[in-house]
Design a protein around this motif. Structure first.
Motif, PDB file in Angstrom:
ATOM      1  N   ILE A  81      -8.140   6.999   5.024  1.00 20.19           N
ATOM      2  CA  ILE A  81      -7.467   6.193   6.052  1.00 20.19           C
ATOM      3  C   ILE A  81      -8.030   4.779   6.071  1.00 20.19           C
ATOM      4  N   LEU A  82      -9.344   4.654   6.146  1.00 18.54           N
ATOM      5  CA  LEU A  82      -9.956   3.334   6.282  1.00 18.54           C
ATOM      6  C   LEU A  82      -9.954   2.559   4.971  1.00 18.54           C
ATOM      7  N   LEU A  83     -10.140   3.260   3.862  1.00 19.18           N
ATOM      8  CA  LEU A  83     -10.125   2.571   2.567  1.00 19.18           C
ATOM      9  C   LEU A  83      -8.758   1.964   2.289  1.00 19.18           C
ATOM     10  N   LEU A  84      -7.708   2.756   2.451  1.00 17.76           N
ATOM     11  CA  LEU A  84      -6.361   2.242   2.176  1.00 17.76           C
ATOM     12  C   LEU A  84      -5.915   1.241   3.232  1.00 17.76           C
ATOM     13  N   ALA A  85      -6.374   1.412   4.469  1.00 18.11           N
ATOM     14  CA  ALA A  85      -6.018   0.435   5.505  1.00 18.11           C
ATOM     15  C   ALA A  85      -6.512  -0.952   5.127  1.00 18.11           C
ATOM     16  N   LEU A  86      -7.725  -1.038   4.588  1.00 20.11           N
ATOM     17  CA  LEU A  86      -8.273  -2.330   4.189  1.00 20.11           C
ATOM     18  C   LEU A  86      -7.501  -2.922   3.011  1.00 20.11           C
ATOM     19  N   LEU A  87      -7.253  -2.111   1.977  1.00 20.19           N
ATOM     20  CA  LEU A  87      -6.547  -2.616   0.796  1.00 20.19           C
ATOM     21  C   LEU A  87      -5.119  -3.016   1.136  1.00 20.19           C
ATOM     22  N   CYS A  88      -4.445  -2.222   1.960  1.00 19.49           N
ATOM     23  CA  CYS A  88      -3.070  -2.556   2.337  1.00 19.49           C
ATOM     24  C   CYS A  88      -3.017  -3.786   3.243  1.00 19.49           C
TER      25      CYS A  88
ATOM     26  N   MET B  43       1.662   4.700   4.954  1.00 23.98           N
ATOM     27  CA  MET B  43       2.300   5.887   5.500  1.00 23.98           C
ATOM     28  C   MET B  43       2.294   7.029   4.493  1.00 23.98           C
ATOM     29  N   SER B  44       2.659   6.732   3.258  1.00 24.11           N
ATOM     30  CA  SER B  44       2.694   7.779   2.241  1.00 24.11           C
ATOM     31  C   SER B  44       1.303   8.222   1.832  1.00 24.11           C
ATOM     32  N   GLY B  45       0.375   7.267   1.788  1.00 30.63           N
ATOM     33  CA  GLY B  45      -0.961   7.602   1.320  1.00 30.63           C
ATOM     34  C   GLY B  45      -1.784   8.373   2.325  1.00 30.63           C
ATOM     35  N   VAL B  46      -1.703   8.005   3.623  1.00 32.15           N
ATOM     36  CA  VAL B  46      -2.604   8.639   4.587  1.00 32.15           C
ATOM     37  C   VAL B  46      -1.939   9.090   5.880  1.00 32.15           C
ATOM     38  N   MET B  47      -0.919   8.359   6.384  1.00 27.17           N
ATOM     39  CA  MET B  47      -0.404   8.735   7.698  1.00 27.17           C
ATOM     40  C   MET B  47       0.191  10.138   7.691  1.00 27.17           C
TER      41      MET B  47
ATOM     42  N   GLU C  94       7.316  15.796  -3.092  1.00 27.31           N
ATOM     43  CA  GLU C  94       6.841  16.719  -4.136  1.00 27.31           C
ATOM     44  C   GLU C  94       5.340  16.950  -4.038  1.00 27.31           C
ATOM     45  N   ASN C  95       4.565  15.891  -3.891  1.00 24.98           N
ATOM     46  CA  ASN C  95       3.109  16.036  -3.857  1.00 24.98           C
ATOM     47  C   ASN C  95       2.631  16.722  -2.582  1.00 24.98           C
ATOM     48  N   ILE C  96       3.302  16.482  -1.462  1.00 26.19           N
ATOM     49  CA  ILE C  96       2.967  17.212  -0.246  1.00 26.19           C
ATOM     50  C   ILE C  96       3.241  18.701  -0.450  1.00 26.19           C
ATOM     51  N   GLY C  97       4.315  19.013  -1.161  1.00 30.53           N
ATOM     52  CA  GLY C  97       4.588  20.411  -1.483  1.00 30.53           C
ATOM     53  C   GLY C  97       3.483  21.036  -2.314  1.00 30.53           C
TER      54      GLY C  97
ATOM     55  N   TRP D 238      -6.810  13.595  -1.667  1.00 30.08           N
ATOM     56  CA  TRP D 238      -7.449  12.304  -1.909  1.00 30.08           C
ATOM     57  C   TRP D 238      -6.793  11.568  -3.077  1.00 30.08           C
ATOM     58  N   ASN D 239      -6.547  12.292  -4.162  1.00 25.26           N
ATOM     59  CA  ASN D 239      -5.982  11.655  -5.347  1.00 25.26           C
ATOM     60  C   ASN D 239      -4.598  11.082  -5.072  1.00 25.26           C
ATOM     61  N   HIS D 240      -3.780  11.838  -4.342  1.00 26.94           N
ATOM     62  CA  HIS D 240      -2.442  11.340  -4.029  1.00 26.94           C
ATOM     63  C   HIS D 240      -2.514  10.073  -3.190  1.00 26.94           C
ATOM     64  N   ALA D 241      -3.472  10.004  -2.284  1.00 27.03           N
ATOM     65  CA  ALA D 241      -3.626   8.791  -1.484  1.00 27.03           C
ATOM     66  C   ALA D 241      -3.872   7.573  -2.373  1.00 27.03           C
ATOM     67  N   LEU D 242      -4.607   7.756  -3.465  1.00 33.08           N
ATOM     68  CA  LEU D 242      -4.916   6.629  -4.347  1.00 33.08           C
ATOM     69  C   LEU D 242      -3.735   6.242  -5.220  1.00 33.08           C
ATOM     70  N   PHE D 243      -3.197   7.213  -5.978  1.00 38.62           N
ATOM     71  CA  PHE D 243      -2.179   6.795  -6.953  1.00 38.62           C
ATOM     72  C   PHE D 243      -0.820   6.534  -6.302  1.00 38.62           C
ATOM     73  N   LYS D 244      -0.479   7.203  -5.204  1.00 36.85           N
ATOM     74  CA  LYS D 244       0.817   6.900  -4.589  1.00 36.85           C
ATOM     75  C   LYS D 244       0.772   5.545  -3.884  1.00 36.85           C
ATOM     76  N   SER D 245      -0.359   5.194  -3.289  1.00 37.31           N
ATOM     77  CA  SER D 245      -0.482   3.858  -2.707  1.00 37.31           C
ATOM     78  C   SER D 245      -0.375   2.790  -3.781  1.00 37.31           C
ATOM     79  N   LEU D 246      -0.989   3.035  -4.924  1.00 41.21           N
ATOM     80  CA  LEU D 246      -0.886   2.090  -6.038  1.00 41.21           C
ATOM     81  C   LEU D 246       0.564   1.904  -6.465  1.00 41.21           C
ATOM     82  N   MET D 247       1.318   2.994  -6.564  1.00 38.80           N
ATOM     83  CA  MET D 247       2.708   2.894  -6.997  1.00 38.80           C
ATOM     84  C   MET D 247       3.572   2.189  -5.957  1.00 38.80           C
ATOM     85  N   PHE D 248       3.359   2.449  -4.672  1.00 37.39           N
ATOM     86  CA  PHE D 248       4.140   1.761  -3.641  1.00 37.39           C
ATOM     87  C   PHE D 248       3.819   0.271  -3.610  1.00 37.39           C
ATOM     88  N   LEU D 249       2.551  -0.075  -3.784  1.00 37.77           N
ATOM     89  CA  LEU D 249       2.196  -1.492  -3.826  1.00 37.77           C
ATOM     90  C   LEU D 249       2.798  -2.162  -5.057  1.00 37.77           C
TER      91      LEU D 249
END
Length: 664
Positions: free
Chosen positions: A85-92, A246-250, A307-310, A343-354
């Protein structure tokens, strides 16, 4: 624990100060980024120490709310969710400054930063709240602040519709959560989570009721099938840095809620795990199949999130099923794989959305069919997106591989440990999981190939340019994290292992990750790293040799155009006709040509979610029509509304008196 309240205070003060800036974008961004940076440093320090030491601390303040108490608890489960939550909040936040800079002056960005910081504070409060009333208040704040961020570009009709659908869905889930906490507080005797330990003695019926209410309430936020219908519309509508958050952590706060509630209940029976496995694999198949049919790049990524949440829910269901069947190693593999994939999905999905936001920011379109040739014009963004695509396709040495590898291994061991027909279920899931992986490869080769390669298919794509450093640096930090998490998974597994054992509450799982052979996993990822290095260096070495340049053979066409290249629609045609069932087929609009010399026409198709348009939307419409008959209550007169309030208070006071006298 003493670092969390100051972090919350900094976020709230920074948000209020940014709101006061109004249309002055520069000071609002400075306050927003500064507050996020300070809060992230404080919160990550506290969460890191908690995960390393595996301890729990509580902070409490007086709060004059009936049934409520401002009590925060930082334990390993809360710390596990605080880190992304905090790591991606800062980068976003850094990315958002560059993304919103062009809109400075046209709209008050101070309000956008206020809601962004309030969303971060609400998420932190959700995972640390230790009282049901405080949790519900934080949950509602998280829903409302994210609603205003989704509706940021409210001038567009589709954005308004997506925001209202999200608000409706999240409040339907909140209704289930209200019932969940009312029952839990009644049966435990207190709304404090410390008293919820009494729920561990519940009979199977009440425990199942609480589990199902948690599954509906939290699953609607997490995007669990079939409650995912809001997600594919809300993520594309929001600004890209908000989509990434939202996709990465919310949405992961929904998974946190389920894990927290199940931790209070008796040990999960096998059918809880079976239900989650069915819903998880169904969501994974539906999400990746619909992702292959989208022309909107952000909508495609949103369905990939489904898909990844599944996959995460599949892993959680397998772990509870295995624990109930006395298969501790399988349970540990699945739980560790699910947590690691979170954790992994939070990293790579945030990267793809950005990355998708950078393409949109530069080319002015989200339509894949109007992109092309972006890698040549945006080489850094394109290279980062290719790395993110490799990670999301679970290819070593990136991090997407390690979590799915543990899930595969858990399913295979569950099939090997079962006897007769019981082995068919896990082995069938292995085949379906492999199908999901194959479709994922097709989806992301489609995104990379159509958006980044080839020739531009629109003037906007032809004039695209590289984004600013504010948008590049967050992506450039996320990709190495994806690589490090994939090359050194053992460190993460040793960190996650004790938490997985506590969540399963199995007597044989006191030691971290029993029976896990981490070494073969690291060998595979290191081999993947060497292959990736070779594939990167060999073309570079070959291109250093000067060779004559000739135009590509155009199959007889002397002047080829971009219209002769593959589009996203054409690339996905094989999946559409050979893989996707009739229920998910897109709607085709064919022009009717009955004239001898017909005019120019266009064939279009639109992929819609059948669960939204055939189930939920008609139901919502029917309920709205029934409630429209109550509009006579809206008289528009103040004294009538005061009468309503007086009658409601009188009824509530009468109910309290009857309860105290034992009549009710």
């Amino acid at each position: 624990m003493n670092l969390i309240p100051p972090a919350l205070l900094v976020l709230l003060l920074g948000g209020c100060a940014a709101l006061c800036c109004g249309r002055r974008a520069a000071p609002a961004a400075f306050l927003g980024i500064g507050a996020t940076l300070i809060a992230a440093l404080l919160g990550l320090t506290a969460a890191g120490r908690t995960l390393l030491e595996q301890r729990s601390e509580t902070f409490s303040l007086p709060w004059p709310v009936p049934g409520g108490s401002f009590t925060l608890t930082l334990d390993p489960l809360a710390a596990f969710f605080l880190v992304p939550i905090l790591l991606l909040a800062l980068l976003c936040a850094l990315y958002g400054h560059g993304y919103l800079k062009e809109q400075a002056g046209s709209r008050p960005l101070g309000a956008a930063w206020f809601f962004y910081l309030a969303l971060i504070a609400a998420m932190v409060l959700v995972v640390t709240a230790a009282n049901a009333v405080l949790f519900i208040a934080a949950w509602e704040c998280m829903s409302l602040t994210s609603f205003f961020l989704v509706a940021f570009d409210h001038r567009k009709k589709e954005v308004r519709e997506a925001a209202w659908l999200y608000l409706l869905s999240t409040h339907l889930g909140a209704a289930a959560l209200f019932a969940l906490f009312l029952f839990a507080a009644h049966w435990s005797g207190s709304p404090d989570f410390s008293a919820f330990a009494a729920l561990g003695q519940l009979a199977p019926g009440p425990a199942a009721l609480l589990f199902l209410l948690a599954l509906v309430g939290f699953g609607s936020k997490a995007g669990l099938f079939p409650l995912h219908v809001w997600l594919p519309d809300a993520h594309p509508a929001a600004p890209s840095h908000v989509s990434a958050l939202m996709s990465g952590v919310m949405i992961k706060t929904g998974i946190y809620g389920i894990l927290r509630i199940v931790g209070f209940l008796p040990p999960a029976p096998a059918w809880w795990g079976e239900l989650l496995m069915v819903l998880g694999i169904a969501g994974a198949l539906l999400g990746i199949a619909l992702a292959a049919l989208q022309q909107d790049i952000k909508r495609c990524l949103a369905y990939s999130t489904v898909e990844n949440i599944g996959l995460i829910f599949l892993a959680l269901g397998l772990s509870w099923f295995a624990a109930a069947r006395d298969l501790p190693t399988v349970a540990m593999l699945a739980m560790a794989g699910g947590l690691l994939h979170l954790w992994n999905h939070a990293l790579f999905k945030s990267l793809m959305f950005l990355g998708a936001g950078a393409l949109l920011h530069s080319a002015g379109t989200r339509n894949l069919d109007r992109m092309g040739g972006m890698l040549k014009r945006m080489p850094l963004t394109g290279a980062l997106m290719i790395g993110g695509a490799l990670a999301i396709c679970a290819l070593p040495p990136f991090n997407g591989f390690v979590g799915e590898w543990l899930i595969y291994r858990g399913l295979l061991q569950a099939g090997a440990a079962a006897s007769a027909l019981y082995a068919l279920g896990p082995l069938l899931l292995v085949g379906l999981l492999a199908l999901v992986g194959g479709l994922s490869l097709a989806v992301f080769t489609r995104i990379v190939g159509i958006a980044l390669l080839g020739a531009p298919r629109s003037p906007e794509a032809a004039s695209a340019h590289e984004t600013s450093c504010w948008m590049l640096w967050p992506m450039a930090l996320l990709l190495p994290l994806c690589l490090l998490a994939g090359v050194f998974p053992g460190a993460l597994l040793r960190l996650i292992g004790p938490l997985a054992g506590k969540l399963l509450r199995h007597p044989e799982l006191s030691a971290p990750l029993p029976g896990l052979a981490v070494l073969p996993l690291e060998r595979v990822t290191l081999a993947g790293l060497l292959i990736l290095a070779a594939l990167t260096l060999i073309p570079w070495i070959l291109t250093r040799r000067k060779s004559p340049r000739h135009p590509t053979w155009g199959c007889g066409y002397s002047l080829p155009t971009a219209r002769m290249s593959y589009t996203a629609t054409g690339y996905g045609e094989m999946i559409q006709t050979r893989v996707v069932p009739a229920l998910l087929q897109p709607e085709l609009r064919k022009p009717a040509s009955r004239e001898l010399f017909p005019a120019a026409a266009e064939l279009t198709q639109r992929s819609v979610d059948p669960f939204l348009h055939r189930w939920f939307a008609p139901g919502f419409k029917a309920v709205a029509e029934r409630f429209s008959h109550l509009r006579w209550l809206q008289q528009g007169r103040l004294h009538i509304y005061i009468l309503y309030i007086f009658l409601t208070c009188a009824l509530l006071l009468g109910w309290i008196v009857l309860v105290e006298k034992g009549i009710l």
